[in-house]
Design a protein around this motif. Structure first.
Motif, PDB file in Angstrom:
ATOM      1  N   ASP A 180       0.915  -1.184  -0.037  1.00  0.00           N
ATOM      2  CA  ASP A 180      -0.321   0.243   0.299  1.00  0.00           C
ATOM      3  C   ASP A 180       0.475   1.193   0.159  1.00  0.00           C
ATOM      4  OD1 ASP A 180      -2.452   1.625   0.143  1.00  0.00           O
ATOM      5  OD2 ASP A 180      -2.939   0.610   1.910  1.00  0.00           O
ATOM      6  N   ASP A 181       0.434   2.255  -0.159  1.00  0.00           N
ATOM      7  CA  ASP A 181       0.882   3.776   0.253  1.00  0.00           C
ATOM      8  C   ASP A 181       2.452   3.112  -1.035  1.00  0.00           C
ATOM      9  OD1 ASP A 181      -1.179   4.399   1.095  1.00  0.00           O
ATOM     10  OD2 ASP A 181      -0.287   3.988   2.926  1.00  0.00           O
ATOM     11  N   PHE A 182       2.957   2.778  -1.585  1.00  0.00           N
ATOM     12  CA  PHE A 182       4.312   2.495  -2.392  1.00  0.00           C
ATOM     13  C   PHE A 182       4.506   4.009  -2.802  1.00  0.00           C
ATOM     14  CE2 PHE A 182       7.194   1.678  -5.600  1.00  0.00           C
ATOM     15  CZ  PHE A 182       8.016   0.595  -4.789  1.00  0.00           C
ATOM     16  N   ILE A 202       0.086   2.675  -6.101  1.00  0.00           N
ATOM     17  CA  ILE A 202       0.894   3.574  -6.616  1.00  0.00           C
ATOM     18  C   ILE A 202       0.128   4.803  -5.777  1.00  0.00           C
ATOM     19  CG2 ILE A 202       1.207   5.385  -8.035  1.00  0.00           C
ATOM     20  CD1 ILE A 202       0.071   3.806 -10.369  1.00  0.00           C
ATOM     21  N   ASP A 203       0.834   4.861  -3.897  1.00  0.00           N
ATOM     22  CA  ASP A 203      -0.327   6.552  -3.418  1.00  0.00           C
ATOM     23  C   ASP A 203      -0.317   7.365  -4.123  1.00  0.00           C
ATOM     24  OD1 ASP A 203       0.418   7.027  -0.757  1.00  0.00           O
ATOM     25  OD2 ASP A 203       0.318   8.954  -1.481  1.00  0.00           O
ATOM     26  N   GLN A 204      -1.573   7.801  -3.212  1.00  0.00           N
ATOM     27  CA  GLN A 204      -2.499   9.174  -4.165  1.00  0.00           C
ATOM     28  C   GLN A 204      -1.712  10.062  -3.880  1.00  0.00           C
ATOM     29  OE1 GLN A 204      -6.281   8.317  -1.286  1.00  0.00           O
ATOM     30  NE2 GLN A 204      -5.626  10.818  -0.810  1.00  0.00           N
ATOM     31  N   ALA A 236      -3.690   2.103  -9.073  1.00  0.00           N
ATOM     32  CA  ALA A 236      -3.695   3.521  -8.412  1.00  0.00           C
ATOM     33  C   ALA A 236      -4.867   3.710  -7.428  1.00  0.00           C
ATOM     34  CB  ALA A 236      -3.647   4.628  -9.448  1.00  0.00           C
ATOM     35  N   GLU A 237      -4.721   4.372  -5.915  1.00  0.00           N
ATOM     36  CA  GLU A 237      -5.283   5.283  -5.092  1.00  0.00           C
ATOM     37  C   GLU A 237      -5.756   6.844  -5.854  1.00  0.00           C
ATOM     38  OE1 GLU A 237      -4.195   3.300  -1.566  1.00  0.00           O
ATOM     39  OE2 GLU A 237      -2.756   4.934  -1.717  1.00  0.00           O
ATOM     40  N   GLY A 238      -7.049   7.056  -5.184  1.00  0.00           N
ATOM     41  CA  GLY A 238      -7.322   8.289  -5.158  1.00  0.00           C
ATOM     42  C   GLY A 238      -7.288   8.870  -6.511  1.00  0.00           C
TER      43      GLY A 238
END
Ligand code: C2E
Ligand code: MG
Ligand code: MG
Ligand code: MG
Length: 288
Positions: A180-182, A202-204, A236-238
């Protein structure tokens, strides 16, 4: 006057600190009983495949309905839970609740979805995480391959030897593993190949300024390439806008998660989301 102002500032700071301290103490004392009192709840944020926006699953996100403090997001109470050593108990509740609710969706006829849960550094460090996961899956008759375990780089790096052992056990069970939050934690790339990971998220912070920020685009592209080179998926997040979704899809990102697709939903809203969205493997049912 300068001296006086200085003194006022000190008083101001102390008052702010006092309030913060009080807040933590109050939160902490209520948090200790939150699990027993049934005040915790899981919300589920949909995850979609980038290429056709098919629904692939959900990430379970913790919420606390405190009768006294209101509806709280994890940023407000997880750091305190960590400090008080409450995360193993809370994490165990998350694990069991997620499996129980997955079982309900399976019983309703939904299939081929994955649910991701977040585990804390404390959970990773303690022995027996894999045992607990195995028990929860068995108790609710949920196939291990439908559960994904998300952990942050920093939590893995706190004790690399231990983490390797725990991740190997989880991998043996057949659960999926995701980082997470890479890109935000500190970790050496050489560690990446030591862990049997299935996915990088991929972190937001790298997504937020897309598509305009070319350096963030370069970072996102590099993470996608790195993941694929190491036979991992990347999500991808966010993701908040269509333009972000398009760019990420174009650079080969496999999965998308964010407000552009959906916010996190309470359990009771997930059924209709399932129905409205096409699920991978159930071709022709509904539309994305
Ligand atoms: P995370 O695992 O990186 O989860 C993603 C966070 O981004 C979630 O915040 C989600 O609501 C938020 N988010 C999703 N889409 C968007 C978007 O388009 N824009 C913006 N600005 N934000 C978006 P949330 O639910 O507040 O959770 C925050 C963090 O708390 C999580 O970050 C995770 O690290 C932690 N957390 C949540 N649930 C659990 C849990 O059950 N156990 C543990 N150990 N940690 C948890
Ligand atoms: Mg997460
Ligand atoms: Mg994340
Ligand atoms: Mg995050």
């Amino acid at each position: 006057q300068a001296k006086r102002e200085g003194r006022d500032q000190v008083a101001e700071l102390t008052r702010a600190q006092m309030i913060e301290l009080e807040d933590r103490v109050t939160l902490g004392s209520h948090l200790r009983d939150a699990v027993k009192r049934g005040e915790l709840e899981l919300y589920y944020q949909p995850q979609h495949r980038a290429t056709d926006l098919a629904l692939t699953g959900f990430e379970a996100l913790l919420r606390w309905n405190s009768p006294r403090l209101g509806f709280l997001l994890p940023g407000r109470f997880i750091p305190i839970a960590e400090a008080l050593g409450l995360m193993p108990e809370i994490g165990n509740w998350v694990l069991n609740t997620a499996c129980q609710q997955m079982r309900m969706w399976l019983d309703q006829g939904h299939s081929n979805f994955i649910v991701a849960i977040n585990v804390s550094a404390q959970q990773l460090k303690r022995s027996g995480l894999a045992e607990r996961v195995k028990e929860a899956l068995q108790r609710h008759a949920v196939p291990a391959c439908m559960l994904e375990i998300e952990m942050t780089e920093s939590s893995v790096m706190e004790d690399v030897t231990r983490a390797r052992h725990t991740l190997a056990s989880l991998k043996n069970l057949g659960t999926r593993l995701s980082l997470d939050d890479f890109g935000t934690g500190y970790s050496s790339l050489s560690y990446l190949r030591l862990f049997p990971l299935d996915k990088l998220k991929i972190d937001q912070s790298f997504v937020r300024h897309l598509p305009g920020e070319s350096r963030d685009a370069a970072i996102a592209r590099t993470i996608v390439m790195l993941a694929h080179q190491l036979d991992m998926e990347v999500a991808a997040e966010g993701v908040e806008t269509e333009a972000q979704a398009m760019l990420l899809t174009e650079i080969g990102c496999d999965g998308l998660q964010g407000h552009y697709l959906s916010e996190a939903l309470p359990f009771r809203a997930v059924e209709s989301y399932f129905r409205a969205r096409r699920i991978v493997g159930q071709s022709g049912v509904g539309s994305a």
